[in-house]
Motif scaffolding. Sequence first.
Motif, short mmCIF file in Angstrom:
data_model
loop_
_atom_site.label_atom_id
_atom_site.label_comp_id
_atom_site.label_asym_id
_atom_site.label_seq_id
_atom_site.Cartn_x
_atom_site.Cartn_y
_atom_site.Cartn_z
N SER A 216 33.22 39.52 27.98
CA SER A 216 34.64 39.29 28.28
C SER A 216 35.09 40.13 29.48
O SER A 216 35.87 39.68 30.32
CB SER A 216 35.50 39.63 27.06
OG SER A 216 35.33 40.99 26.68
N LYS A 217 34.56 41.36 29.57
CA LYS A 217 34.89 42.22 30.70
C LYS A 217 34.32 41.65 32.00
O LYS A 217 34.99 41.67 33.05
CB LYS A 217 34.34 43.63 30.46
CG LYS A 217 34.57 44.60 31.62
CD LYS A 217 36.04 44.84 31.88
CE LYS A 217 36.24 45.90 32.96
NZ LYS A 217 37.67 46.12 33.27
N THR A 220 36.48 38.90 33.12
CA THR A 220 37.72 39.45 33.68
C THR A 220 37.50 39.97 35.10
O THR A 220 38.33 39.76 35.99
CB THR A 220 38.27 40.58 32.79
OG1 THR A 220 38.49 40.08 31.47
CG2 THR A 220 39.55 41.15 33.35
N ASP A 223 37.24 36.97 37.46
CA ASP A 223 38.54 36.34 37.65
C ASP A 223 39.44 37.21 38.52
O ASP A 223 40.11 36.72 39.44
CB ASP A 223 39.19 36.09 36.29
CG ASP A 223 40.47 35.27 36.40
OD1 ASP A 223 40.43 34.19 37.02
OD2 ASP A 223 41.50 35.69 35.86
N ASN A 224 39.43 38.53 38.26
CA ASN A 224 40.26 39.44 39.05
C ASN A 224 39.79 39.51 40.50
O ASN A 224 40.60 39.66 41.42
CB ASN A 224 40.24 40.84 38.44
CG ASN A 224 41.07 40.92 37.16
OD1 ASN A 224 41.91 40.07 36.91
ND2 ASN A 224 40.82 41.92 36.36
#
Length: 614
Positions: A216-217, A220, A223-224
């Motif tokens: 999940s990190k 993220t 995406d970031n």
Amino acid sequence: MLNKNSIWKVLLVILTIGLCALYALPNIYGEDNAVQISAGRDATVTEQMVTRVEKTLSENSISPKSIEFENDQILVRLTSSDAQLRARELLEKELGTDYYVAMNLAADTPAWLENLGASPMKLGLDLRGGVHFLMEVDMSEAIKKSLEDAENGFKTSLREEGLRYRTVTQRDDFIAIQFRDQETLEKAEFFLRNQNRDLSFEEDADLVLKASFSESKLATIRDNAVKQNITIIRNRVNQLGVAEPVVQKQGADRIVVQLPGIQDTARAKEILNATATLEFRMVDMDHDVMDAVDGRVPAGSQLINDQEGRPQLLEKQIMLTGNHITDASSGVDEYGIPQVNISLDSEGGNKMSRATRGNIGKPMATVFIEYKSTGERNAEGKLVFEKHEEVISVATIRAQLGSSFRITGLDSPKEARDLALLLRAGALIAPIQIVEERTVGPSLGAENIEMGMQAIIWGLVAVLVFMVVYYKAFGLIANVALISNLVVIVGVMSMIPGATLTLPGMAGIVLTVGMAVDANVLIFERIREELRDGRSPQQAIHLGYDSAFSTIMDANVTTLIAGMILFAVGTGPIKGFSITLMIGIATSMFTAIVVTRMVTNAVWGGRRVNKLPI
């Protein structure tokens, strides 16, 4: 008596159409063919250059409409696209490679309209001409940088907590922390787990604790990386002074950049591709730099050359990165030497304050970092980037630093301005590569506009003729509403920030022309039906509008939902089509129901009528 207009409704219609007509007015004035002159790396555009530009054009029998100097750029407005092309060639030859000469389009809106905030519709690349870039973000580098940040965070956290470790090293996709004993390892694991909820930890052999990002990190981070790069690229495009740019995400790791009106891609590529950032590190004064040059680099230190090629031995630990920079401006110090004044956010100011508190009197280095393409491609076919580091300044810390300070050691004012621009716009989170590049000429854009306008005009004429022939006087009222609808669409498109008219968007307007009279057809047919059933003309008008409303609403809402889905999941041309479609649906509801009802009531309402011309 039925079918009377209320004053507030009449005023609302007049105010709405009048306001939209006012903001649609700039589109009548059009745009001028223009040439934009901006400075390269080692040059400056000054107001005195205007005379030089005027002389060059007059010697070659080119009469510009005007020459304007603003925001360190010169804008030459010309009378035709042929004059624009000739002027660009002449000015490129005259000014040389130190300046960027690009073709552009400049709005010819009168000053009184500009003072009201009115401007023409923003045209997409296919209508205005310009350059299109499709960029891909290097996700592996984004993850690597996140691991580096985590590594530095571990060192600081463990040191502040008093937990001694042997080494903290970054491996392929995890961080390895080696301890001296099992007890310290267990305490550190408990501490780090509580501090870093998005990381997973596991013990390995030889008293090593492995830390890695969860799935999940990682998602993220990816995406970031795209979102932050989009924001930074948008800032950089604004620094270029490009009108109505388009910067948006496409797919998981790609970014579309469209710069309407720009024909010369050199300056755009130079700024968009740059990945400059800064790191501040302490100079390693405990070891000999010459020993490091001979290959004996101490653990925890790194050898980096300065601008003149001289080696500097720095501590690996990073005091602060460029991510905390909120503003950067170029200037000169009291001795006339170029410098960059830097402002930090609150977190960066606190970090700099803590880092310099105990190092007063010691030298601190400013490291300039840039990612450059090697020209080679990896197994996945993506360009390989190399990290280039250079010490641009070594200065002794005279006092505890805070949220504002300056860096020196720059060679020229131009270098200071370029560095300030890149730092002010932000450092890219990860390197990007241009995977597709297209240039659309202004002549092709003009041809697209002409064909699109012909489609709208002929579609409008066909609908107007049909409505008058089939519905007589009521058809004329529908035609008034249809023309009002076009005015409102153009006005709304001109007022909405970010709304861009593209060639598919013009197709959406053509479709809206046909759909806009659907509501009137339903209303008029219902009025005919009521008349056939023996209703009086006033009752037939009243029931026709009231009974058809629910059907019209249902039909338009379902189409609006489809348009919203197209906008949400579509890209590029699909978004352009969906925007005009949704605006057209909303405005046609207003004109087809409210405007025609008001005109109908004004002509036949409130009095005895024996027959309706329908």
